[in-house]
Every structure is written in structure tokens, then in C-alpha cells.
Motif scaffolding. Structure first.
Motif, short mmCIF file in Angstrom:
data_model
loop_
_atom_site.label_atom_id
_atom_site.label_comp_id
_atom_site.label_asym_id
_atom_site.label_seq_id
_atom_site.Cartn_x
_atom_site.Cartn_y
_atom_site.Cartn_z
N ALA A 20 0.52 -1.21 -0.12
CA ALA A 20 -0.01 -0.04 0.16
C ALA A 20 0.54 1.19 0.22
O ALA A 20 -0.18 2.37 -0.20
N CYS A 21 1.91 1.00 0.78
CA CYS A 21 2.76 2.39 0.64
C CYS A 21 4.24 2.09 -1.02
O CYS A 21 5.04 2.91 -0.66
N GLY A 22 4.10 1.17 -1.56
CA GLY A 22 4.44 1.68 -2.49
C GLY A 22 6.05 0.54 -2.77
O GLY A 22 7.00 0.79 -3.71
N ILE A 23 6.23 -0.35 -1.99
CA ILE A 23 7.06 -0.61 -1.02
C ILE A 23 7.25 -2.72 -1.60
O ILE A 23 5.68 -3.16 -1.11
N PHE A 24 8.17 -3.46 -2.31
CA PHE A 24 8.34 -4.78 -1.80
C PHE A 24 9.36 -4.94 -1.46
O PHE A 24 10.23 -5.02 -1.97
N VAL A 38 12.46 -2.84 -1.44
CA VAL A 38 12.31 -2.32 -2.44
C VAL A 38 11.46 -1.40 -2.68
O VAL A 38 10.61 -1.32 -2.79
N GLU A 39 12.00 0.10 -3.61
CA GLU A 39 10.88 1.44 -3.65
C GLU A 39 11.96 1.70 -5.41
O GLU A 39 12.47 2.64 -4.51
N PRO A 40 11.60 1.42 -6.65
CA PRO A 40 12.34 1.88 -7.46
C PRO A 40 11.79 3.45 -7.52
O PRO A 40 10.78 4.08 -7.12
N GLU A 41 12.49 4.01 -8.47
CA GLU A 41 12.48 5.24 -8.91
C GLU A 41 11.64 6.07 -9.35
O GLU A 41 10.94 6.26 -9.75
N MET A 42 12.09 4.41 -11.01
CA MET A 42 10.71 4.32 -11.86
C MET A 42 10.48 3.02 -11.37
O MET A 42 11.01 1.70 -11.62
N ARG A 43 9.14 3.03 -11.89
CA ARG A 43 7.88 1.90 -12.08
C ARG A 43 7.02 1.60 -12.94
O ARG A 43 7.02 2.45 -13.48
N ALA A 190 0.48 8.59 -7.40
CA ALA A 190 -0.27 9.01 -7.23
C ALA A 190 -1.65 7.57 -8.48
O ALA A 190 -2.88 7.48 -7.27
N LEU A 191 -1.34 7.01 -9.09
CA LEU A 191 -1.79 5.76 -9.61
C LEU A 191 -2.33 5.09 -8.60
O LEU A 191 -3.00 4.68 -8.46
N LEU A 192 -1.30 4.39 -7.26
CA LEU A 192 -1.89 3.36 -6.71
C LEU A 192 -2.63 4.63 -5.69
O LEU A 192 -3.53 3.51 -5.45
N ASP A 193 -2.60 5.43 -4.44
CA ASP A 193 -3.21 6.09 -4.14
C ASP A 193 -4.74 5.98 -4.69
O ASP A 193 -5.93 5.50 -4.04
N LYS A 194 -5.36 6.39 -5.64
CA LYS A 194 -6.20 6.48 -6.49
C LYS A 194 -6.44 4.77 -6.40
O LYS A 194 -8.04 4.29 -6.28
#
Length: 224
Positions: A20-24, A38-43, A190-194
Motif C-alpha cells: 500500500a506504500c509502494g514497497i515490495f 525495494v522502492e524503485p525510482e522508476m516503476r 498517485a495511481l496507487l493511491d487512486k
């Protein structure tokens, strides 16, 4: 990237909060018991309205040369993803990763797509769902095009179920051929939060009935 201090700190529930925070999580190798975040600069993401299927692959999907199911053999799929393959002697999926995602599957937040030839599992993929987001983790194949067919069927299932975000973590040339793109972390967040604000249904298409290839392609065409 950061390594966790103790094995006991990561549970399936903690893993969901991380997504949910964009981390895996990942591991250095199958033999390394430690994990790192891991939280890549580019996803990498595949826009569901921009999913591309080559004509030859579309013919294979439509032919139903394979039988495709969902959540019928999750453990076998993750084992297939963890096994060495041609051109890939090692994998980042260690026992701890496998146990965590099996736990997520038990909670209803991890799913698999299986590709069968007769009674043999010849390909598949697995990932995590949260809200209207699906986080693709890994795929494998033991027959030509099997993992590609799995991805096509996954996308059809996500579109039918009301998903909005298909996260691929990184972009490879293989995924780029399907329309995968890299986006900056801020745009991804932003896409994830939505996507997290709504609910989607992975089982909008029944999991216990194999989905025909023509039907899968029709579903994808409605979103394209």
C-alpha cells in the motif's frame, strides 16, 4: 533498499501494508534467507487500456491450445517461478518469500493464473491484489508462449473485475512488447493511491471454470 533486521518482522499483514506504500520485498538469491525492501525510482506498469497482443499470440490464445485456470495451484505456480529456467540459473524467490506469499494467498490477497497442457502445469504467474491494484510478481513457462497466455488471461480477469492498476515492478523487453511503460515514483504513487480507494473482484470471472481464449480477447478489446 533496506534489509530487515529480523525474520519475525515481516508477516503477510506487514507485506500488505508495504504494498500500500509502494514497497515490495526481494531476496538476493533463492539460498539467501534475508529480504530487502525495494522502492524503485522508476516503476513498471502495464496500462490496462493499452495492453498489446501480437497477432501470433492472439491466434494461440484463441486456439485454446492451453487450458487456463485461476487459483487452482498457487503453490505449484510459485514453485515454478522459483525454479531455474533457460537463461536464468538463479531466482530471487527464496523459501521465506514463498511462505509469505502463500500466507497472502490464504488471506485472499495473492492469486495465481495457471496454464495447463493436458494435466501438466506448463506455465503461470502470481501476484498480489489490494483494492483495485494488482501487483505482478513473477511468471514462468515450460512450454512456448505459456507465460504470455497467462498474462493475457490475467489482464482479461483484471479488466472484468474492475481493476485499474497493473504493477509489473520493472519493465523488461518482454513486458514492453505488451505495452509496459516506466513511470516516475511520484506518478506511480498517485495511481496507487487512486487504485487503493476502490474495490475490485478477482473472481468476477469464475475461478473454477476455465476461461476460453476468445472470451479473454473480447474482454480486453472492450478496454483497449
Amino acid at each position: 533498499m533496506s534489509r530487515d533486521a529480523a525474520n519475525s518482522e515481516i508477516t503477510p499483514e506487514v507485506l500488505l501494508r508495504a504494498y500500500a506504500c509502494g514497497i515490495f520485498p526481494m531476496a538476493e538469491s533463492a539460498d539467501d534467507p534475508s529480504l530487502f525492501w525495494v522502492e524503485p525510482e522508476m516503476r513498471g506498469v502495464i496500462p490496462l487500456d493499452g495492453f498489446r497482443i501480437a497477432s501470433r499470440l492472439a491466434r494461440t490464445v484463441r486456439s485454446d491450445a492451453f487450458t487456463v485456470t485461476a487459483d487452482r495451484a498457487f503453490k505449484a505456480v510459485i514453485a515454478g517461478c522459483a525454479a531455474p529456467q533457460a537463461g536464468r540459473d538463479d531466482t530471487w524467490i527464496n523459501k521465506r518469500i514463498r511462505d509469505l506469499y502463500v500466507g497472502l494467498h490464504g488471506l485472499g490477497h495473492a492469486h495465481s493464473v495457471e496454464v495447463w497442457k493436458d494435466d501438466d502445469l506448463v506455465g503461470g504467474l502470481y501476484g498480489v491484489n489490494l483494492g483495485r491494484a494488482f501487483f505482478g510478481e513473477s511468471m514462468f513457462h515450460r512450454a512456448r508462449d505459456a507465460s504470455k497466455v497467462a498474462l493475457v488471461h490475467l489482464v482479461a480477469r483484471l479488466i472484468a473485475g474492475g481493476f485499474e492498476l497493473l504493477d509489473t515492478q520493472y519493465v523488461t523487453e518482454h513486458l514492453r512488447s505488451f505495452g509496459a511503460v516506466e513511470i516516475p515514483r511520484r506518478r506511480y504513487t498517485a495511481l496507487l493511491d487512486k487504485a487503493l480507494k476502490g474495490e475490485a473482484d478477482f473472481y468476477k470471472l469464475p475461478a473454477d471454470v476455465p476461461l476460453g481464449g476468445a472470451h479473454a480477447l473480447e474482454i480486453i478489446a472492450t478496454r483497449g
